[in-house]
Design a protein around this motif. Structure first.
Motif, PDB file in Angstrom:
ATOM      1  N   ALA C 156       0.826  -1.209   0.000  1.00 12.20           N
ATOM      2  CA  ALA C 156       0.000   0.000   0.000  1.00 12.20           C
ATOM      3  C   ALA C 156       0.857   1.255   0.000  1.00 12.20           C
ATOM      4  O   ALA C 156       2.014   1.232   0.414  1.00 12.20           O
ATOM      5  CB  ALA C 156      -0.928  -0.007   1.213  1.00 12.20           C
ATOM      6  N   ASN C 157       0.264   2.343  -0.458  1.00 11.44           N
ATOM      7  CA  ASN C 157       0.920   3.637  -0.496  1.00 11.44           C
ATOM      8  C   ASN C 157       1.420   4.021   0.902  1.00 11.44           C
ATOM      9  O   ASN C 157       0.869   3.587   1.902  1.00 11.44           O
ATOM     10  CB  ASN C 157      -0.070   4.693  -0.997  1.00 11.44           C
ATOM     11  N   TYR C 158       2.477   4.814   0.972  1.00  8.48           N
ATOM     12  CA  TYR C 158       2.954   5.348   2.252  1.00  8.48           C
ATOM     13  C   TYR C 158       1.901   6.277   2.845  1.00  8.48           C
ATOM     14  O   TYR C 158       1.117   6.880   2.111  1.00  8.48           O
ATOM     15  CB  TYR C 158       4.287   6.083   2.065  1.00  8.48           C
ATOM     16  N   THR C 159       1.886   6.396   4.170  1.00  7.42           N
ATOM     17  CA  THR C 159       1.015   7.361   4.843  1.00  7.42           C
ATOM     18  C   THR C 159       1.496   8.759   4.508  1.00  7.42           C
ATOM     19  O   THR C 159       2.640   9.095   4.817  1.00  7.42           O
ATOM     20  CB  THR C 159       1.061   7.128   6.363  1.00  7.42           C
ATOM     21  N   LEU C 160       0.634   9.566   3.879  1.00  5.05           N
ATOM     22  CA  LEU C 160       1.027  10.922   3.487  1.00  5.05           C
ATOM     23  C   LEU C 160       1.128  11.849   4.679  1.00  5.05           C
ATOM     24  O   LEU C 160       1.916  12.786   4.681  1.00  5.05           O
ATOM     25  CB  LEU C 160      -0.024  11.523   2.546  1.00  5.05           C
ATOM     26  N   ARG C 161       0.237  11.615   5.655  1.00  7.37           N
ATOM     27  CA  ARG C 161       0.129  12.535   6.790  1.00  7.37           C
ATOM     28  C   ARG C 161       0.075  11.735   8.086  1.00  7.37           C
ATOM     29  O   ARG C 161      -0.473  10.645   8.105  1.00  7.37           O
ATOM     30  CB  ARG C 161      -1.160  13.351   6.696  1.00  7.37           C
ATOM     31  N   ASN C 162       0.608  12.304   9.134  1.00 11.72           N
ATOM     32  CA  ASN C 162       0.552  11.704  10.469  1.00 11.72           C
ATOM     33  C   ASN C 162      -0.155  12.643  11.435  1.00 11.72           C
ATOM     34  O   ASN C 162       0.267  13.790  11.591  1.00 11.72           O
ATOM     35  CB  ASN C 162       1.956  11.478  11.021  1.00 11.72           C
ATOM     36  N   SER C 163      -1.198  12.141  12.102  1.00 14.26           N
ATOM     37  CA  SER C 163      -1.749  12.848  13.247  1.00 14.26           C
ATOM     38  C   SER C 163      -0.760  12.715  14.406  1.00 14.26           C
ATOM     39  O   SER C 163       0.128  11.865  14.379  1.00 14.26           O
ATOM     40  CB  SER C 163      -3.090  12.231  13.664  1.00 14.26           C
ATOM     41  N   ASN C 164      -0.908  13.535  15.433  1.00 16.01           N
ATOM     42  CA  ASN C 164      -0.100  13.422  16.650  1.00 16.01           C
ATOM     43  C   ASN C 164       1.381  13.360  16.319  1.00 16.01           C
ATOM     44  O   ASN C 164       2.106  12.509  16.839  1.00 16.01           O
ATOM     45  CB  ASN C 164      -0.515  12.175  17.445  1.00 16.01           C
ATOM     46  N   GLN C 218       6.927   2.876   8.620  1.00 13.31           N
ATOM     47  CA  GLN C 218       5.616   2.981   9.255  1.00 13.31           C
ATOM     48  C   GLN C 218       5.279   1.640   9.894  1.00 13.31           C
ATOM     49  O   GLN C 218       5.238   0.621   9.196  1.00 13.31           O
ATOM     50  CB  GLN C 218       4.604   3.328   8.155  1.00 13.31           C
ATOM     51  N   GLU C 219       5.083   1.622  11.193  1.00 11.87           N
ATOM     52  CA  GLU C 219       4.695   0.373  11.844  1.00 11.87           C
ATOM     53  C   GLU C 219       3.210   0.133  11.598  1.00 11.87           C
ATOM     54  O   GLU C 219       2.359   0.919  12.008  1.00 11.87           O
ATOM     55  CB  GLU C 219       4.974   0.430  13.345  1.00 11.87           C
ATOM     56  N   ILE C 220       2.926  -0.997  10.902  1.00 13.21           N
ATOM     57  CA  ILE C 220       1.541  -1.336  10.571  1.00 13.21           C
ATOM     58  C   ILE C 220       0.903  -2.043  11.753  1.00 13.21           C
ATOM     59  O   ILE C 220      -0.270  -1.853  12.081  1.00 13.21           O
ATOM     60  CB  ILE C 220       1.514  -2.246   9.319  1.00 13.21           C
ATOM     61  N   SER C 221       1.680  -2.848  12.438  1.00 14.85           N
ATOM     62  CA  SER C 221       1.242  -3.520  13.667  1.00 14.85           C
ATOM     63  C   SER C 221       2.489  -3.743  14.510  1.00 14.85           C
ATOM     64  O   SER C 221       3.578  -3.305  14.140  1.00 14.85           O
ATOM     65  CB  SER C 221       0.580  -4.855  13.330  1.00 14.85           C
ATOM     66  N   ALA C 222       2.333  -4.433  15.620  1.00 18.15           N
ATOM     67  CA  ALA C 222       3.475  -4.643  16.518  1.00 18.15           C
ATOM     68  C   ALA C 222       4.589  -5.429  15.829  1.00 18.15           C
ATOM     69  O   ALA C 222       5.763  -5.307  16.181  1.00 18.15           O
ATOM     70  CB  ALA C 222       3.006  -5.375  17.777  1.00 18.15           C
ATOM     71  N   THR C 223       4.252  -6.219  14.806  1.00 20.19           N
ATOM     72  CA  THR C 223       5.272  -7.063  14.172  1.00 20.19           C
ATOM     73  C   THR C 223       5.555  -6.723  12.705  1.00 20.19           C
ATOM     74  O   THR C 223       6.502  -7.224  12.137  1.00 20.19           O
ATOM     75  CB  THR C 223       4.826  -8.549  14.227  1.00 20.19           C
ATOM     76  N   VAL C 224       4.732  -5.871  12.094  1.00 23.94           N
ATOM     77  CA  VAL C 224       4.913  -5.590  10.665  1.00 23.94           C
ATOM     78  C   VAL C 224       5.283  -4.122  10.426  1.00 23.94           C
ATOM     79  O   VAL C 224       4.600  -3.216  10.909  1.00 23.94           O
ATOM     80  CB  VAL C 224       3.625  -5.936   9.870  1.00 23.94           C
ATOM     81  N   ASP C 225       6.378  -3.915   9.670  1.00 23.48           N
ATOM     82  CA  ASP C 225       6.776  -2.570   9.253  1.00 23.48           C
ATOM     83  C   ASP C 225       6.518  -2.395   7.757  1.00 23.48           C
ATOM     84  O   ASP C 225       6.644  -3.356   6.992  1.00 23.48           O
ATOM     85  CB  ASP C 225       8.270  -2.362   9.474  1.00 23.48           C
ATOM     86  N   ARG C 226       6.148  -1.183   7.357  1.00 20.58           N
ATOM     87  CA  ARG C 226       6.049  -0.849   5.927  1.00 20.58           C
ATOM     88  C   ARG C 226       7.139   0.182   5.643  1.00 20.58           C
ATOM     89  O   ARG C 226       7.105   1.279   6.193  1.00 20.58           O
ATOM     90  CB  ARG C 226       4.657  -0.282   5.627  1.00 20.58           C
ATOM     91  N   GLU C 227       8.087  -0.206   4.775  1.00 20.81           N
ATOM     92  CA  GLU C 227       9.233   0.670   4.526  1.00 20.81           C
ATOM     93  C   GLU C 227       9.233   1.177   3.097  1.00 20.81           C
ATOM     94  O   GLU C 227       9.160   0.386   2.153  1.00 20.81           O
ATOM     95  CB  GLU C 227      10.535  -0.083   4.771  1.00 20.81           C
ATOM     96  N   HIS C 228       9.340   2.484   2.920  1.00 17.12           N
ATOM     97  CA  HIS C 228       9.454   3.109   1.605  1.00 17.12           C
ATOM     98  C   HIS C 228      10.783   3.836   1.510  1.00 17.12           C
ATOM     99  O   HIS C 228      11.157   4.575   2.437  1.00 17.12           O
ATOM    100  CB  HIS C 228       8.332   4.124   1.378  1.00 17.12           C
ATOM    101  N   THR C 229      11.497   3.639   0.391  1.00 20.19           N
ATOM    102  CA  THR C 229      12.760   4.351   0.167  1.00 20.19           C
ATOM    103  C   THR C 229      12.752   4.915  -1.250  1.00 20.19           C
ATOM    104  O   THR C 229      12.377   4.209  -2.195  1.00 20.19           O
ATOM    105  CB  THR C 229      13.958   3.382   0.321  1.00 20.19           C
ATOM    106  N   LEU C 230      13.106   6.182  -1.375  1.00 17.55           N
ATOM    107  CA  LEU C 230      13.049   6.848  -2.679  1.00 17.55           C
ATOM    108  C   LEU C 230      14.349   7.587  -2.995  1.00 17.55           C
ATOM    109  O   LEU C 230      14.932   8.242  -2.135  1.00 17.55           O
ATOM    110  CB  LEU C 230      11.886   7.846  -2.704  1.00 17.55           C
ATOM    111  N   LEU C 231      14.760   7.466  -4.257  1.00 16.77           N
ATOM    112  CA  LEU C 231      15.883   8.238  -4.774  1.00 16.77           C
ATOM    113  C   LEU C 231      15.358   8.917  -6.025  1.00 16.77           C
ATOM    114  O   LEU C 231      14.833   8.238  -6.926  1.00 16.77           O
ATOM    115  CB  LEU C 231      17.030   7.269  -5.121  1.00 16.77           C
ATOM    116  N   GLY C 232      15.446  10.232  -6.056  1.00 13.00           N
ATOM    117  CA  GLY C 232      14.888  10.926  -7.206  1.00 13.00           C
ATOM    118  C   GLY C 232      15.628  12.204  -7.509  1.00 13.00           C
ATOM    119  O   GLY C 232      16.544  12.609  -6.783  1.00 13.00           O
ATOM    120  N   GLY C 233      15.229  12.859  -8.619  1.00 11.43           N
ATOM    121  CA  GLY C 233      15.875  14.112  -8.952  1.00 11.43           C
ATOM    122  C   GLY C 233      15.246  14.760 -10.153  1.00 11.43           C
ATOM    123  O   GLY C 233      14.243  14.262 -10.705  1.00 11.43           O
ATOM    124  N   GLY C 234      15.812  15.887 -10.548  1.00 12.82           N
ATOM    125  CA  GLY C 234      15.314  16.610 -11.703  1.00 12.82           C
ATOM    126  C   GLY C 234      16.375  17.529 -12.259  1.00 12.82           C
ATOM    127  O   GLY C 234      17.356  17.853 -11.580  1.00 12.82           O
TER     128      GLY C 234
END
Lengths: 339, 339, 339
Positions: C156-164, C218-234
């Motif tokens: 799934a897409n990364y969380t764009l925004r974080n509350s708290n 982003q921790e999805i649950s106590a045991t699962v992480d969702r990791e996004h890594t980006l390299l970009g430019g223009g």
């Protein structure tokens, strides 16, 4: 064309003796770090949702710590002859989540007239009782107080606001003030009348002295009334200010007695405030006690922006329905901003 | 830095022949006392929730009595060459409770272009039919009218607004005006087309004369259309103004015929208006009748603030599905304020 | 008294070296016609609700086509000594329906301080990762892109925004920038820690060059992480500008690899942009591919108003849980307006 911007200076469209007409977009934000701990009979509690809720042990970025938050639109129109039309539309939100209420202007929504006779407001109003409760509460009626945690463990808190209500505020005469509010309830049935709420307040405010009395009678059902009565006051000694109040509450066979005191010490842009509250609820021969204290330090970065740090701690022996002992502590540091 | 305040004077950032660009925060409040009585076959009814609802016998502080309420943001930008960009975001609320809609800009939300060709608005629009219905309705299209209570007892009221719609307003030529709106429905399935709504209106407005025609075809489902057709008009005699309209409605085998007339007498800052409406619904050989009247007095405290008192009364023999006789009366007194 | 109007010129209440304090009401609307087609294994699909949703074959008036929409209130207060208080309250809505979010300021809500040390924002923030993802995405990060459709079919897409959350933006030093955001989660239980989100971004921006790196855990649950890594430019060649990025994503045993490139050609008030995106998701030895392209033309009617036409097309071999081939195409023409 430059970017749209709300003018920040008061535009005096009319000058001289005539009162000005205005429409304002206004608000308040309050957010920071907090660490809450709740122990029920010695066991840490995480059951309630939301770290802001007393009842949940969480740390994080929370809002409404020093004060609740809102944005709104309000206005005044000079009608001539000393008469003014006034309105208020005020909406709650939380900066930490962006969250809001289902009813947008749940906080306040009224249209009124003001003149020599005083002020009449029709709509969703604060009750008269709330006015004197807030004015005499410790730590400047900030959210870092323990009155709510300690006072409402037996009989529930008074209704702060009434929908479908009328509020009248008398003109100030020699320091004497009075307000009365009436909520119609509007839930009449063939066999029962509407559960209305009548609330009144009188207070004397003159120089350093404040003395206040309030009473609120809220019909909970056709046969049950919830009655709150408050006697409070304050005195400004110059280097510090004292406030305090005693509240008595009745509902069915339950009777509560609560009191609180507070002191506020201003030190230039700094201020330190301390408050203590003590509650007792009694029914069927059983008495349960609660108490707590709160300490707040504030620093004004400007008239509109304040940094704060606070700590509160309370202990409740049991509520109307439970016998567990709940110990709550809350540490908060953050920023408040008004616009 | 003084308190933020929305400037109340029109800031003419650009002057001369060029049209101005602006963004406005605007709104209307309307709240007061009302006393509603509803009798179904002679028995007082309390079943509906909310005292504002026709169908519930309550008294209290209610809102949207003379007019519905809103706040919003709207703007105009001059694009040069006679072309303008325009937008509208308008939100319903009730002053008596602070309540609002789930969809914030449920009332109106559109972005459009205006020029010599007329005006095109894309988004959530009032239908073209609603424009002529409102313009010819009695008691100034105030909420203290009986058209709604009396007209919609058989076939349901026309859809006032369409989401996902386009609205075109032709330029006025020799007093002739036209508008058309189309809502796409956007609920196509593999076997059925989208249930769209097509609405059109033409009207002639010149000096004291108003003549209007409207037609709206709303697809209720793949096989059922709801059709409203209106012929109406008005004439301003100077000392008073008359309006009236006839509406014919069809849906499946049901056919309704409604008419209403009204008179408005201005007396300086005072005004008095009276309206009468009569409805008839017919299906399967059964006819049911409804009628009612409304009387309103207004007094302008200023251009923006109006005090009012009104009374309406209606009698409905039965709806499409019920045979009970419902008698409704409503007394209202209150204040309306725009900003 | 004239009609209330928000002043459109910047009111410089304070002048000279001192930074200005301001409160702004601002927003963006975007609405037009669109025609979406979705085919699942060759069969037209109508199952998803809302024509805006990729997954539903509808035509009509839709919004957020070129860009998402919002209105909000934001402010800056000069506190002296280079320190500023800043706040943002931003609310999503759709012009086509007037619809909004349950949490009013769901889009952004924060209060912060800015100075020589950088900027700290407390509340509901965009993650740091989102900042570099957006800056390097094709077709100007407009909604007429295919990154979202093509990239998020496995993980799934990364969380764009974080509350708290807390967000820190470092001051720019020789073109180097950095931001970090942390969302507390605030859902700790007796046995599990809060599912927090840590996001960081660094980027170099100097003249025509942009180079960016981002990582979000982003921790999805106590045991699962969702990791996004980006390299970009223009790189801006003057007559056209190129952007591109590669993204790697991990969650449990699933690994995704995505890339996209784009080109933008400005031609006075016109501009044309093209983007291509390619995604691959892999788990349990099974690989699924997706790709798509988007083409957009814009014309600036003014600085605030833009007309656009766009087309996008994507093909997805299957998601993490399905094996159907989904072909989507979307044609859009409309108007965007900011205030």
């Amino acid at each position: 064309m430059k970017k749209s911007l709300i003018a920040l200076a008061v535009i005096t469209a009319t000058s001289g003796a005539m009162a000005q007409s205005s429409v304002q977009l206004f608000g308040r934000l309050d957010v920071g770090y907090s660490n809450n701990t709740v122990k029920v009979d010695g066991v840490k509690n995480y059951s309630n949702s939301g770290a802001n809720t007393v009842g949940n042990s969480q740390q994080g970025i929370n809002s409404s710590q020093l004060n609740t938050q809102f944005w709104g639109i309000r206005g005044t129109e000079d009608l001539g002859g000393g008469l003014k039309a006034m309105f208020m539309l005020q909406s709650n939100f939380n900066t930490d989540t962006g969250g809001s209420q289902t009813d947008l202007f749940n906080r306040e929504a009224w249209l009124g007239l003001s003149g020599g006779f005083g002020t009449i407001k029709l709509g969703r109003n604060y009750t008269a009782y709330d006015t004197v409760f807030g004015a005499t509460n410790h730590t400047f009626n900030s959210n870092i107080n323990v009155s709510t945690a300690v006072f409402d463990v037996g009989i529930a808190n008074y209704t702060l606001r009434n929908s479908n209500s009328i509020r009248y505020e008398a003109p100030t005469i020699n320091g004497f003030n009075a307000a009365v509010s009436y909520g119609f309830g509007e839930n009449k049935t063939a066999s029962t009348s509407a559960t209305d709420t009548l609330s009144l307040a009188v207070w004397y405010s003159n120089g350093p002295i404040l003395a206040a009395f309030g009473h609120q009678n809220q019909e909970i059902s056709a046969t049950v009334d919830r009655e709150h009565t408050l006697l409070g006051g304050g005195y400004d000694f110059g280097t510090f200010r004292l406030v305090g109040s005693v509240q008595r509450t009745k509902e069915s066979d339950r009777k509560d007695r609560d009191f609180q005191i507070g002191v506020n010490v201003p030190l230039g842009n700094f201020a330190v405030a301390f408050g203590y509250a003590d509650g007792r609820t009694k029914a069927g021969g059983v008495t349960r006690n609660s108490d707590g204290y709160a300490l707040v330090g504030t620093y004004n970065l400007s008239k509109r922006t304040t940094a704060y740090v606070g700590y509160e701690r309370s202990e409740v022996e049991g509520t109307a329905s439970t016998v567990s002992t709940t110990k709550t502590s809350n540490f908060a540091v953050g920023l408040r901003h008004t616009f």
